[in-house]
Design an enzyme around this catalytic site. Structure first.
Site, PDB file in Angstrom:
ATOM      1  N   HIS A 268       0.802  -1.211   0.000  1.00  0.00           N
ATOM      2  CA  HIS A 268       0.000   0.000   0.000  1.00  0.00           C
ATOM      3  C   HIS A 268       0.842   1.271   0.000  1.00  0.00           C
ATOM      4  CE1 HIS A 268      -3.271   2.666  -0.074  1.00  0.00           C
ATOM      5  NE2 HIS A 268      -2.603   3.356   0.818  1.00  0.00           N
TER       6      HIS A 268
ATOM      7  N   TYR B  45       1.588   5.088  -2.596  1.00  0.00           N
ATOM      8  CA  TYR B  45       1.842   6.498  -2.274  1.00  0.00           C
ATOM      9  C   TYR B  45       3.250   6.923  -2.657  1.00  0.00           C
ATOM     10  CZ  TYR B  45      -2.659   6.370  -0.094  1.00  0.00           C
ATOM     11  OH  TYR B  45      -4.002   6.225   0.110  1.00  0.00           O
TER      12      TYR B  45
ATOM     13  N   HIS C 173      -9.507   0.349 -11.138  1.00  0.00           N
ATOM     14  CA  HIS C 173      -9.111   1.348 -10.121  1.00  0.00           C
ATOM     15  C   HIS C 173      -7.662   1.775 -10.301  1.00  0.00           C
ATOM     16  CE1 HIS C 173      -8.219   3.138  -6.208  1.00  0.00           C
ATOM     17  NE2 HIS C 173      -7.364   2.160  -5.935  1.00  0.00           N
TER      18      HIS C 173
ATOM     19  N   ARG D 224     -10.181 -10.633 -12.106  1.00  0.00           N
ATOM     20  CA  ARG D 224      -8.913 -10.062 -12.557  1.00  0.00           C
ATOM     21  C   ARG D 224      -7.884 -11.177 -12.638  1.00  0.00           C
ATOM     22  NH1 ARG D 224      -5.965  -7.090  -7.405  1.00  0.00           N
ATOM     23  NH2 ARG D 224      -4.373  -6.817  -8.979  1.00  0.00           N
TER      24      ARG D 224
HETATM   25 FE1  HAS Z   1      -5.873   1.948  -4.368  1.00  0.00          FE
HETATM   26  C1  HAS Z   1      -6.096  -1.494  -4.698  1.00  0.00           C
HETATM   27  C2  HAS Z   1      -7.930   1.842  -1.652  1.00  0.00           C
HETATM   28  C3  HAS Z   1      -5.441   5.336  -3.898  1.00  0.00           C
HETATM   29  C4  HAS Z   1      -3.208   1.908  -6.535  1.00  0.00           C
HETATM   30  N1  HAS Z   1      -4.853   0.489  -5.435  1.00  0.00           N
HETATM   31  C5  HAS Z   1      -5.118  -0.850  -5.445  1.00  0.00           C
HETATM   32  C6  HAS Z   1      -4.197  -1.515  -6.316  1.00  0.00           C
HETATM   33  C7  HAS Z   1      -3.351  -0.553  -6.805  1.00  0.00           C
HETATM   34  C8  HAS Z   1      -3.783   0.709  -6.245  1.00  0.00           C
HETATM   35  C9  HAS Z   1      -2.171  -0.766  -7.728  1.00  0.00           C
HETATM   36  O1  HAS Z   1      -9.032  -0.264   0.267  1.00  0.00           O
HETATM   37  C10 HAS Z   1      -4.212  -3.013  -6.654  1.00  0.00           C
HETATM   38  C11 HAS Z   1      -3.256  -3.808  -5.890  1.00  0.00           C
HETATM   39  C12 HAS Z   1      -3.331  -5.257  -6.313  1.00  0.00           C
HETATM   40  O2  HAS Z   1      -2.697  -5.607  -7.315  1.00  0.00           O
HETATM   41  O3  HAS Z   1      -4.064  -6.024  -5.677  1.00  0.00           O
HETATM   42  N2  HAS Z   1      -6.604   3.333  -3.066  1.00  0.00           N
HETATM   43  C13 HAS Z   1      -7.445   3.084  -2.039  1.00  0.00           C
HETATM   44  C14 HAS Z   1      -7.783   4.326  -1.348  1.00  0.00           C
HETATM   45  C15 HAS Z   1      -7.075   5.328  -1.996  1.00  0.00           C
HETATM   46  C16 HAS Z   1      -6.324   4.682  -3.057  1.00  0.00           C
HETATM   47  C17 HAS Z   1      -8.680   4.506  -0.159  1.00  0.00           C
HETATM   48  N3  HAS Z   1      -4.596   3.350  -5.092  1.00  0.00           N
HETATM   49  C18 HAS Z   1      -4.595   4.687  -4.769  1.00  0.00           C
HETATM   50  C19 HAS Z   1      -3.530   5.353  -5.478  1.00  0.00           C
HETATM   51  C20 HAS Z   1      -2.890   4.381  -6.223  1.00  0.00           C
HETATM   52  C21 HAS Z   1      -3.571   3.137  -5.966  1.00  0.00           C
HETATM   53  C22 HAS Z   1      -3.216   6.823  -5.368  1.00  0.00           C
HETATM   54  C23 HAS Z   1      -1.729   4.453  -7.143  1.00  0.00           C
HETATM   55  C24 HAS Z   1      -1.056   5.521  -7.452  1.00  0.00           C
HETATM   56  N4  HAS Z   1      -6.843   0.471  -3.410  1.00  0.00           N
HETATM   57  C25 HAS Z   1      -7.612   0.628  -2.280  1.00  0.00           C
HETATM   58  C26 HAS Z   1      -8.049  -0.690  -1.799  1.00  0.00           C
HETATM   59  C27 HAS Z   1      -7.526  -1.637  -2.669  1.00  0.00           C
HETATM   60  C28 HAS Z   1      -6.779  -0.886  -3.654  1.00  0.00           C
HETATM   61  C29 HAS Z   1      -8.886  -0.999  -0.631  1.00  0.00           C
HETATM   62  C30 HAS Z   1      -7.687  -3.168  -2.591  1.00  0.00           C
HETATM   63  C31 HAS Z   1      -8.886  -3.608  -3.318  1.00  0.00           C
HETATM   64  C32 HAS Z   1      -8.998  -5.110  -3.378  1.00  0.00           C
HETATM   65  O4  HAS Z   1     -10.080  -5.609  -3.099  1.00  0.00           O
HETATM   66  O5  HAS Z   1      -8.025  -5.801  -3.738  1.00  0.00           O
HETATM   67  C33 HAS Z   1      -7.072   6.797  -1.589  1.00  0.00           C
HETATM   68  O6  HAS Z   1      -5.748   7.213  -1.371  1.00  0.00           O
HETATM   69  C34 HAS Z   1      -7.730   7.698  -2.601  1.00  0.00           C
HETATM   70  C35 HAS Z   1      -7.842   9.125  -2.067  1.00  0.00           C
HETATM   71  C36 HAS Z   1      -8.078  10.103  -3.173  1.00  0.00           C
HETATM   72  C37 HAS Z   1      -9.071  10.989  -3.240  1.00  0.00           C
HETATM   73  C38 HAS Z   1      -9.173  11.908  -4.432  1.00  0.00           C
HETATM   74  C39 HAS Z   1      -8.741  13.344  -4.159  1.00  0.00           C
HETATM   75  C40 HAS Z   1      -8.747  14.122  -5.442  1.00  0.00           C
HETATM   76  C41 HAS Z   1      -7.761  14.947  -5.877  1.00  0.00           C
HETATM   77  C42 HAS Z   1      -7.891  15.610  -7.234  1.00  0.00           C
HETATM   78  C43 HAS Z   1      -8.397  17.010  -7.171  1.00  0.00           C
HETATM   79  C44 HAS Z   1      -8.692  17.532  -8.545  1.00  0.00           C
HETATM   80  C45 HAS Z   1      -8.449  18.796  -8.966  1.00  0.00           C
HETATM   81  C46 HAS Z   1      -8.830  19.177 -10.344  1.00  0.00           C
HETATM   82  C47 HAS Z   1      -7.873  19.838  -8.102  1.00  0.00           C
HETATM   83  C48 HAS Z   1     -10.104  11.106  -2.173  1.00  0.00           C
HETATM   84  C49 HAS Z   1      -6.556  15.229  -5.061  1.00  0.00           C
HETATM   85  C50 HAS Z   1     -10.268  19.658 -10.278  1.00  0.00           C
HETATM   86  C51 HAS Z   1     -10.662  20.536 -11.393  1.00  0.00           C
HETATM   87  C52 HAS Z   1     -11.933  20.627 -11.803  1.00  0.00           C
HETATM   88  C53 HAS Z   1     -12.286  21.552 -12.869  1.00  0.00           C
HETATM   89  C54 HAS Z   1     -13.010  19.784 -11.227  1.00  0.00           C
HETATM   90 CU    CU Z   2      -3.910   0.141  -0.726  1.00  0.00          CU
END
Ligand code: HAS
Ligand code: CU
Length: 548
Positions: free
Chosen positions: A222, A226, A373, A438
């Site tokens: 995990h 990050y 995802h 998957r």
């Molecule tokens: Fe994830 C599985 C939960 C973030 C990568 N994740 C994965 C796997 C990868 C991965 C590679 O809880 C698969 C691993 C495998 O092979 O089994 N992930 C999360 C959560 C977050 C999260 C809670 N993941 C990431 C990031 C990754 C990544 C970042 C890579 C870089 N993930 C999971 C979970 C699994 C999982 C479970 C396991 C699932 C399973 O069943 O196997 C959080 O960090 C996400 C928080 C992000 C936000 C978004 C904030 C938005 C922002 C953008 C603002 C936009 C602007 C533009 C300013 C809340 C900062 C706006 C402009 C306009 C005009 C609108």
């Molecule tokens: Cu994770």
């Protein structure tokens, strides 16, 4: 603070060497990805008896592990040299040692994957067993990256010594946080590789404790995500404001969010193991709570980015709630590609929250939803930000400039990526909800009606994969141009200044003993008891399997 404006020539070479390997990995890994989507559409078979799982492992290792680690270390070397001054000869020498260890390790790992001895996917879960050479190669990559981490720490310490009582430059501070995070978490993968997987694949022991091995893997896995994300955040916080011609909203907020990542990234690995037996639900619950804590710094980042954009737009006379949007430099690929990355992070992050919710994870776990995802988070948000950074970083390092034609191509590249990824990742999310697994090659599961439902989505994935492959060719054209053929000239390494009204940055952010201490306490709280449990109540170990 930003008196050093250029990356010293000899440091530039070191950074570029890393970036070249990253893009070679992109080329090969991207090709593997294309083949996978074609196979999974059911319309195509791999020639010459090549296994789907060999290709899938190549793809995951090259893109998930090699592209990321090399790009990140190259970028961080450049950022630290740019903000703390040229590396000492000793630091640069060790930087090269790190580079060669990682490169040799990559070659060894790739060799064993390609000869079909290590089709264990990028997570190399036991009880799948690879050739020992696969684990040895990965060990070299990790050891090389540790050396590079210490080079950055040494360089940062040098700056602090020369500038007593001052806060370190933001980009360098962020690189240090990321490497501390990496160092703490990669101890987990080093432990399972050296203590469990290697002896077992060498035949010194014949059984492995699968649950312990997976737990050590996700203790690393995990925070690994990050480790990929934080360099993208470095670009968003510290570089994008300058690219658009504005200022950074707050230096302290940026540092605080990085410290929160250091604290909460690690004690959360169980959210990948929610469906695994053998872990008490209470400890899963604790780690899910901590997972929701680690969402906070991303929400802070979203806030800071909106604030930066709005402040800039209003300074240019924008009015109304969203008038500032029109003032942003849409024609500049250095901004456009990372911005699209941010935009995609909104649904990507929401998907992460779904995964982290125990009950919802029961629906999506081990389905291709999860693959969807991480193609939004890693393969869109992070990767588009890296591409956007490459558009000024490579010419800065190679002493060239990006022409208007290349900038246009980069805008097109971004749009191609958006279209391809929307098809591919969108289809993966939907098919996942319908239960499509998957990590598996094409199968109609004896024409079961449920499996037949997935096929249209799998065809959409192949369409998306093909478009994405075109996107990869475009970015490789641009990168090759910027590295070797673009006109000679000076390109700026943009580093943003902080807005006048922001508060002064307190020194407490650099109290490493404090932050690392709290991080370790949180890790101990989250892992000690369940880990003891896993060892004391261990089921019989497993022999190795080679299912490919
Ligand atoms: Fe994830 C599985 C939960 C973030 C990568 N994740 C994965 C796997 C990868 C991965 C590679 O809880 C698969 C691993 C495998 O092979 O089994 N992930 C999360 C959560 C977050 C999260 C809670 N993941 C990431 C990031 C990754 C990544 C970042 C890579 C870089 N993930 C999971 C979970 C699994 C999982 C479970 C396991 C699932 C399973 O069943 O196997 C959080 O960090 C996400 C928080 C992000 C936000 C978004 C904030 C938005 C922002 C953008 C603002 C936009 C602007 C533009 C300013 C809340 C900062 C706006 C402009 C306009 C005009 C609108
Ligand atoms: Cu994770």
């Amino acid at each position: 603070m930003n008196d050093v404006l250029k990356v010293a020539r000899r440091d530039a070479k070191l950074a570029l060497a890393h970036i070249y390997i990253a893009f070679i990995a992109l080329a090969l890994g991207g090709l593997a990805g294309l083949l996978q989507t074609l196979v999974r559409s059911g319309k195509f078979n791999l020639p010459a008896n090549i296994s789907y799982y060999t290709i899938l492992t190549t793809h995951g290792v090259l893109l998930g592990l090699v592209l990321t680690t090399f790009f990140i270390i190259g970028f961080q070397f450049a950022a630290v040299s740019r903000t703390t001054g040229a590396f000492s000869d000793r630091n640069r020498f060790w930087g090269w040692i790190g580079f060669w260890l990682m490169t040799i390790g990559t070659a060894v790992t790739a060799f064993f994957i390609l000869i079909g001895e290590a089709s264990v996917l990028y997570t190399f879960y036991a009880p799948l067993q690879a050739h020992p050479g696969f684990y040895l190669g990965l060990t070299l990559v990790v050891v090389g990256s540790w050396i590079s981490g210490f080079v950055l720490f040494a360089q940062y310490a040098r700056w602090k010594k020369a500038n007593p009582g001052q806060v370190g430059p933001l980009l360098s501070f962020m690189a240090v946080v990321n490497m501390v995070l990496w160092l703490i978490c990669s101890l987990g993968v080093a432990a399972t590789v050296l203590i469990q997987l290697l002896p077992w694949s060498l035949g010194l022991v014949d059984q492995i404790n699968v649950l312990v091995s997976r737990t050590l893997f996700w203790y690393f896995g995990h925070p690994l995500v990050y480790f990929w994300l934080l360099p993208a955040y470095m670009v968003w916080y510290a570089i994008i404001p300058k690219v658009i011609g504005g200022k950074m909203f707050s230096d302290s907020l940026a540092r605080l969010s990085f410290i929160l990542f250091l604290l909460f990234s690690i004690p959360v690995g169980f959210h990948h193991q929610l469906m695994e037996p053998g872990i008490d639900p209470f400890w899963k619950y604790v780690q899910v709570v901590l997972t929701f804590m680690v969402v906070i710094p991303s929400l802070m980042t979203a806030f800071a980015m909106f604030a930066t954009f709005e402040m800039y737009g209003r300074s240019k006379g924008a009015a109304g709630l969203f008038g500032w949007l029109r003032k942003l430099p849409w024609g500049d690929a250095r901004f456009f590609a990372p911005f699209v990355g941010m935009l995609f992070f909104i649904p990507a992050g929401a998907g992460g929250l779904v995964n982290a919710s125990h009950q919802l994870d029961q629906v999506v776990h081990n389905t291709i939803w999860v693959t969807g995802h991480f193609h939004l988070t890693l393969a869109t948000t992070v990767v588009l930000t890296f591409f956007g950074a490459a558009y000024w970083l490579i010419p800065h390092l190679s002493g060239r400039i990006m022409t208007r034609a290349m900038n246009r191509l980069a805008i097109i590249q971004t749009i191609v990526w958006v279209v391809g990824m929307s098809f591919m990742s969108g289809a993966m999310h939907f098919a996942g909800l319908l239960g499509a697994p998957r990590r598996s090659a094409f199968s109609t599961y004896a024409n079961s009606p449920q499996a037949l439902e997935w096929i249209p989505y799998q065809i959409a994935q192949a369409v998306g994969g093909t478009i994405l492959f075109i996107g990869i060719i475009l970015v490789l054209v641009i990168v090759t141009n910027l590295a070797f053929f673009a006109p000679k000239g000076e390109t700026e390494f943009p580093v943003a200044e902080v807005a006048e009204q922001a508060e002064r940055t307190p020194l407490v952010f650099e109290n490493w003993k404090l932050w690392i201490g709290i991080a370790i306490i949180l890790i101990l709280i989250a892992y000690t008891i369940p880990f003891i449990d896993m060892i004391q109540n261990a089921p019989p170990g497993s022999k190795g399997y080679k299912l490919w």
